[in-house]
Design an enzyme around this catalytic site. Structure first.
Site, PDB file in Angstrom:
ATOM      1  N   ASP A  29      14.425  -7.728  -0.534  1.00 22.84           N
ATOM      2  CA  ASP A  29      14.082  -6.438  -1.126  1.00 22.84           C
ATOM      3  C   ASP A  29      14.915  -6.118  -2.853  1.00 22.84           C
ATOM      4  O   ASP A  29      14.203  -5.607  -3.309  1.00 22.84           O
ATOM      5  CB  ASP A  29      14.925  -5.192  -0.116  1.00 22.84           C
ATOM      6  CG  ASP A  29      15.241  -3.816  -0.904  1.00 22.84           C
ATOM      7  OD1 ASP A  29      14.052  -3.758  -1.034  1.00 22.84           O
ATOM      8  OD2 ASP A  29      15.975  -3.143  -0.186  1.00 22.84           O
ATOM      9  N   CYS A  74      -4.900   3.305   9.320  1.00 20.27           N
ATOM     10  CA  CYS A  74      -4.906   5.002   8.817  1.00 20.27           C
ATOM     11  C   CYS A  74      -5.351   5.964   9.273  1.00 20.27           C
ATOM     12  O   CYS A  74      -5.196   7.480   9.864  1.00 20.27           O
ATOM     13  CB  CYS A  74      -4.107   5.448   7.756  1.00 20.27           C
ATOM     14  SG  CYS A  74      -2.069   4.670   7.250  1.00 20.27           S
ATOM     15  N   CYS A 129      -5.727  10.304   9.562  1.00 22.94           N
ATOM     16  CA  CYS A 129      -4.724  10.592  10.798  1.00 22.94           C
ATOM     17  C   CYS A 129      -3.671  11.592   8.766  1.00 22.94           C
ATOM     18  O   CYS A 129      -3.543  10.523   8.073  1.00 22.94           O
ATOM     19  CB  CYS A 129      -3.266  10.080  10.582  1.00 22.94           C
ATOM     20  SG  CYS A 129      -1.811  10.161  11.289  1.00 22.94           S
TER      21      CYS A 129
END
Length: 348
Positions: free
Chosen positions: A135, A189, A192
């Protein structure tokens, strides 16, 4: 080739033993378009005050921009899927809402320790050089994870997994080994738009694009100054991050609640009372959030967020806790206290 296949299978087994829920491998050159999209995003100013993203853009744009010797990227996911509904406290005025990922220990330390253990195992088994990242490094984790087959980047721009929904912490091991690459994941996806319509601040100018300057996760965590007036009321009772776009993803129905002890929710962080939080001084803040990701934003930024939430609560019983900060020597905190006071007293 047979030896590489054996090594890849053993790598997955060892990763699972260490607690990783997902693993995939991609080429260091698997996402050339990611750098183009990054530079466009930065040019549009969508990163807000996250100057560190702009400063290391060349390293972030490609794995070889960070480490020229890398051949393969091993992407790993750790599930933090919650057992509790992240949206269950919406509108509960006297209670703050903290993002799921910060309900317990800071994930960076746990995951980096496991990545290092897996990297050491890999070097012992097959040699080569490795680097591990979690990260904070200039790594495009989400595009790389999609290229490695862990999932796909959803319309909310985060990774979506068929097995783990939107709840995966990501880590990367860069290696000079020529491991077999996995097939990239296809986008599922479909039509949606739940994540788009769930956003309280309209932070998505288009599907798959996030304007961080409008995102409550950015505003409550990364933004150091006053939160713009237009976003204060939509904050409602969110005091650290926002999970709305993640929480409404239909793929979450397949996710099993994480059993990782470090991610199990601390009771005092799942439904904290604003009055208690507004009473925190620096020492109490550090004690309460010891080992938590929340600690890094500092007590003043956290109190700022709690004051906005108090102002949105409609609970006049919070006025004494709010008034205590009107004389703060921090101009941002004092401004937030004045705004909250006006909201609660009906003088705004």
């Amino acid at each position: 080739m047979a030896e590489h296949t054996r090594l890849a299978a053993a790598l997955r087994k060892e990763a699972a033993r260490l607690g990783f829920a997902a693993l995939g491998v991609c080429s260091a050159e698997a996402v050339p378009q990611a750098g183009v999209r990054l530079r466009q995003w930065l040019a549009e100013g969508c990163h807000g005050e996250m100057i560190w993203m702009e400063g290391r853009a060349d390293e972030r744009a490609s794995p070889r921009g960070l480490w020229p010797a890398v051949e393969r990227v091993i992407m790993l996911g750790t599930s933090y899927a919650p057992a509790l509904d992240p949206l269950r406290l919406a509108g509960v005025g006297d209670t703050g809402v903290i993002s799921v990922y910060a309900w317990n220990r800071d994930y960076h330390d746990l995951i980096k320790k496991r990545l290092k253990a897996l990297a050491r195992w890999l070097v012992a088994e097959a040699g080569g050089d490795v680097k591990v990242f979690v990260d904070t490094a200039p790594v495009m984790e989400k595009p790389l994870a999609a290229a490695a087959g862990l999932g796909w980047q959803g319309k909310h721009s985060n990774l979506v997994s068929r097995e783990h929904g939107s709840w995966l912490f990501l880590g990367a091991i860069y290696t000079t080994l020529d491991l077999p690459a996995d097939a990239p994941h296809v986008d599922r996806c479909g039509s949606c738009t739940r994540c788009q319509t769930a956003c309280p601040t309209d932070a998505f100018p288009a599907p798959y694009r996030l304007d961080a300057r409008r995102c409550l996760a950015y505003l409550t965590i990364e933004n150091a100054g006053p939160i713009p007036l237009e976003f204060r009321a939509p904050m409602a009772n969110r005091i650290y991050g926002c999970d709305d776009c993640l929480s409404v993803c239909p793929w979450n129905r397949f996710a099993q609640a994480s059993e990782e002890p470090a991610f199990l929710p601390r009771a005092e962080l799942t439904a904290p009372k604003l009055a208690d939080l507004l009473a925190l001084d620096d020492a109490a803040f550090r004690a309460l959030f010891s080992g938590s990701a929340i600690k890094r934003i500092g007590v003043k930024r956290f109190i700022r967020n709690c004051l906005y939430a108090a102002g949105n609560s409609g609970d006049v019983a919070l006025l004494p806790a709010v008034h205590a900060h009107l004389g703060s020597d921090d101009a941002v905190v004092a401004d937030a206290a004045a705004w909250a006071t006006a909201q609660l007293e009906g003088t705004a």
